[in-house]
Write a protein that holds these residues in place. Structure first.
Motif, PDB file in Angstrom:
ATOM      1  N   UNK A   5      17.273   3.817  73.324  1.00  0.00           N
ATOM      2  CA  UNK A   5      17.168   5.379  73.077  1.00  0.00           C
ATOM      3  C   UNK A   5      18.440   5.697  72.517  1.00  0.00           C
ATOM      4  N   UNK A   6      18.049   6.511  71.495  1.00  0.00           N
ATOM      5  CA  UNK A   6      19.211   7.146  70.704  1.00  0.00           C
ATOM      6  C   UNK A   6      19.283   8.710  71.014  1.00  0.00           C
ATOM      7  N   UNK A   7      20.291   9.182  71.157  1.00  0.00           N
ATOM      8  CA  UNK A   7      20.621  10.575  71.293  1.00  0.00           C
ATOM      9  C   UNK A   7      20.106  11.366  70.166  1.00  0.00           C
ATOM     10  N   UNK A   8      19.341  12.399  70.170  1.00  0.00           N
ATOM     11  CA  UNK A   8      18.716  13.150  69.192  1.00  0.00           C
ATOM     12  C   UNK A   8      17.364  12.772  68.751  1.00  0.00           C
ATOM     13  N   UNK A   9      17.102  11.280  69.059  1.00  0.00           N
ATOM     14  CA  UNK A   9      15.883  10.840  68.328  1.00  0.00           C
ATOM     15  C   UNK A   9      14.443  11.722  69.335  1.00  0.00           C
ATOM     16  N   UNK A  10      13.725  11.845  68.116  1.00  0.00           N
ATOM     17  CA  UNK A  10      12.301  12.261  68.802  1.00  0.00           C
ATOM     18  C   UNK A  10      11.181  11.339  68.894  1.00  0.00           C
ATOM     19  N   UNK A  44      12.244  14.875  72.917  1.00  0.00           N
ATOM     20  CA  UNK A  44      13.701  14.531  72.088  1.00  0.00           C
ATOM     21  C   UNK A  44      14.572  13.930  73.267  1.00  0.00           C
ATOM     22  N   UNK A  45      15.172  13.079  72.953  1.00  0.00           N
ATOM     23  CA  UNK A  45      16.388  12.242  73.511  1.00  0.00           C
ATOM     24  C   UNK A  45      17.335  13.180  73.393  1.00  0.00           C
ATOM     25  N   UNK A  46      17.912  13.833  74.465  1.00  0.00           N
ATOM     26  CA  UNK A  46      19.203  14.885  74.497  1.00  0.00           C
ATOM     27  C   UNK A  46      20.356  14.080  74.896  1.00  0.00           C
ATOM     28  N   UNK A  70      18.809   9.129  81.558  1.00  0.00           N
ATOM     29  CA  UNK A  70      18.383   9.935  80.166  1.00  0.00           C
ATOM     30  C   UNK A  70      17.945  11.152  80.404  1.00  0.00           C
ATOM     31  N   UNK A  71      18.621  12.183  79.482  1.00  0.00           N
ATOM     32  CA  UNK A  71      18.135  13.416  79.473  1.00  0.00           C
ATOM     33  C   UNK A  71      17.037  13.741  78.189  1.00  0.00           C
ATOM     34  N   UNK A  72      16.037  14.315  78.566  1.00  0.00           N
ATOM     35  CA  UNK A  72      15.062  14.487  77.613  1.00  0.00           C
ATOM     36  C   UNK A  72      14.455  16.088  77.459  1.00  0.00           C
ATOM     37  N   UNK A  73      14.262  16.404  76.413  1.00  0.00           N
ATOM     38  CA  UNK A  73      13.442  17.773  75.986  1.00  0.00           C
ATOM     39  C   UNK A  73      12.249  17.872  75.767  1.00  0.00           C
ATOM     40  N   UNK A  74      11.020  18.149  76.581  1.00  0.00           N
ATOM     41  CA  UNK A  74       9.858  18.160  76.048  1.00  0.00           C
ATOM     42  C   UNK A  74       9.630  19.362  74.804  1.00  0.00           C
ATOM     43  N   UNK A  75       8.891  18.759  73.873  1.00  0.00           N
ATOM     44  CA  UNK A  75       8.656  19.401  72.715  1.00  0.00           C
ATOM     45  C   UNK A  75       7.189  19.785  72.761  1.00  0.00           C
ATOM     46  N   UNK A  76       6.511  19.079  73.761  1.00  0.00           N
ATOM     47  CA  UNK A  76       5.051  19.247  74.031  1.00  0.00           C
ATOM     48  C   UNK A  76       5.185  18.789  75.600  1.00  0.00           C
TER      49      UNK A  76
END
Length: 166
Positions: A5-10, A44-46, A70-76
């Motif tokens: 898992x890479x930071x910033x990766x979608x 997105x992996x924040x 892991x911190x994530x941002x839901x884009x959907x």
């Protein structure tokens, strides 16, 4: 194949249309089901924390040697999206019996919401006189030189644990 898992990766997966859980997530779009197309899911992996040893009392899949935050941002925003997408990558949530694929002792699901963000509503009328609250906020914002249509509400907790809007 080892996944990182890479930071910033979608991350993109496809969700089979179904009202039943657990949901089926796939890296490839499947054939339509009952005339419904698979739904595209993005997150997105924040941030990715350091790997930690498995602690006593953690409900983890047999053979798990470490866990990471892991911190994530839901884009959907799909039902079970975080749980399903991370499990599909080989990173099931601690305590998530549904997406481990095996029965085990029920633990606390290691999933926490840190903030919510949503667009400001176009209009909101309430109160005795049917006051247009968003109209009032928009007028105030325009006086300060801001375009309220481009702003978003963000709600979360500050360091003291109090709910904040910014």
């Amino acid at each position: 194949e080892k996944v990182r898992l890479m930071k910033g990766e979608i991350i993109t997966h496809f969700l089979m249309p179904s009202i039943r859980a657990p949901k089926t997530f796939s890296a490839e779009r499947g054939s339509s089901v009952g005339g419904k197309e698979w739904l595209e899911c993005h997150l997105r992996i924040s941030d990715v924390g350091e790997v930690k040893d498995v602690g006593d009392g953690m409900v983890v899949k047999e053979g798990t040697v470490g866990v990471l935050e892991v911190e994530v941002e839901l884009l959907t925003g799909r039902t079970h999206q975080i749980r399903g997408q991370l499990a599909a990558l080989g990173f099931p949530l601690v305590g998530d019996r549904m997406y481990f694929g095996e029965e085990g002792e029920t633990g606390i699901l290691a999933l926490k919401c840190c903030s919510l963000r949503f667009p400001k509503p176009r209009a909101c009328k309430f109160g005795e006189g049917g006051e247009d609250v968003m109209g009032r906020k928009k007028r105030r914002a325009m006086k300060r030189g801001k375009n309220i249509d481009e702003e978003e509400y963000v709600v979360g907790r500050n360091e003291e644990g109090e709910v904040e809007e910014w």
